[in-house]
Design a protein around this motif. Structure first.
Motif, PDB file in Angstrom:
ATOM      1  N   ILE A   9      33.740  -2.591  36.442  1.00 23.69           N
ATOM      2  CA  ILE A   9      34.379  -3.669  35.570  1.00 23.69           C
ATOM      3  C   ILE A   9      35.653  -2.353  35.671  1.00 23.69           C
ATOM      4  O   ILE A   9      35.750  -1.162  34.811  1.00 23.69           O
ATOM      5  CB  ILE A   9      33.335  -3.831  34.689  1.00 23.69           C
ATOM      6  N   LEU A  11      39.301  -2.078  32.679  1.00 29.67           N
ATOM      7  CA  LEU A  11      39.778  -2.472  31.750  1.00 29.67           C
ATOM      8  C   LEU A  11      41.874  -2.245  31.570  1.00 29.67           C
ATOM      9  O   LEU A  11      41.863  -1.298  32.574  1.00 29.67           O
ATOM     10  CB  LEU A  11      39.492  -0.858  30.818  1.00 29.67           C
ATOM     11  N   ARG A 115      32.290  -3.436  27.946  1.00 33.30           N
ATOM     12  CA  ARG A 115      31.889  -2.095  29.797  1.00 33.30           C
ATOM     13  C   ARG A 115      30.966  -1.992  28.993  1.00 33.30           C
ATOM     14  O   ARG A 115      29.777  -1.872  29.828  1.00 33.30           O
ATOM     15  CB  ARG A 115      32.888  -1.825  29.610  1.00 33.30           C
TER      16      ARG A 115
END
Length: 145
Positions: A9, A11, A115
């Motif tokens: 994931i 950001l 996250r």
């Protein structure tokens, strides 16, 4: 049918340009970023339901001294939001995801906490979820009761 392996994931601030490696760009703030259009953000979806509550956001005020308490409280809100998390999981199952946020602080914001929550939930696995484990109750999460 087996689930696809989950991608990392990523950001990114909404004010940084979109890049091909971003994959699906998901806005996770509760407030639309000033001066930006949907086209400029190049987002797949606005997951407003996964943003911290307005009260929690105001209380936190991006004060790093409140970070650990913010994370714990936000984790509780996320754990109580199975529909929002299920929607996010559909994007995660499809491929790379970048969570977009507007905060200036790149280390202390809701996307970082989201996250972290997802990473902890992955580690707990199905057995942990069945036993009622949430990131708030998992070992190593500060602020546990």
């Amino acid at each position: 049918m087996a689930r696809a392996a989950r991608q990392p994931i990523r950001l990114k601030r909404v004010y940084d340009p979109a890049e091909p490696g971003d994959g699906q760009r998901l806005l996770v703030d509760g407030v639309w970023p000033r001066g930006k259009t949907k086209q400029e953000l190049a987002i797949e979806a606005w997951l407003r339901s996964l943003a911290p509550s307005a009260g929690l956001r105001r209380w936190f005020g991006h004060d790093p001294a409140r970070w650990e308490d913010f994370r714990a409280r936000y984790f509780e809100e996320l754990a109580a939001n199975p529909d929002g998390l299920a929607r996010l999981r559909t994007y995660l199952d499809r491929g790379p995801v970048t969570l977009l946020y507007a905060a200036r602080d790149e280390e202390h914001n809701n996307a970082v906490a989201l996250r972290d929550f997802l990473m902890l939930a992955r580690r707990s696995g199905p057995a942990g979820r069945q036993a009622g484990a949430t990131p708030r109750t998992l070992p190593g999460v500060r602020g546990n009761a």
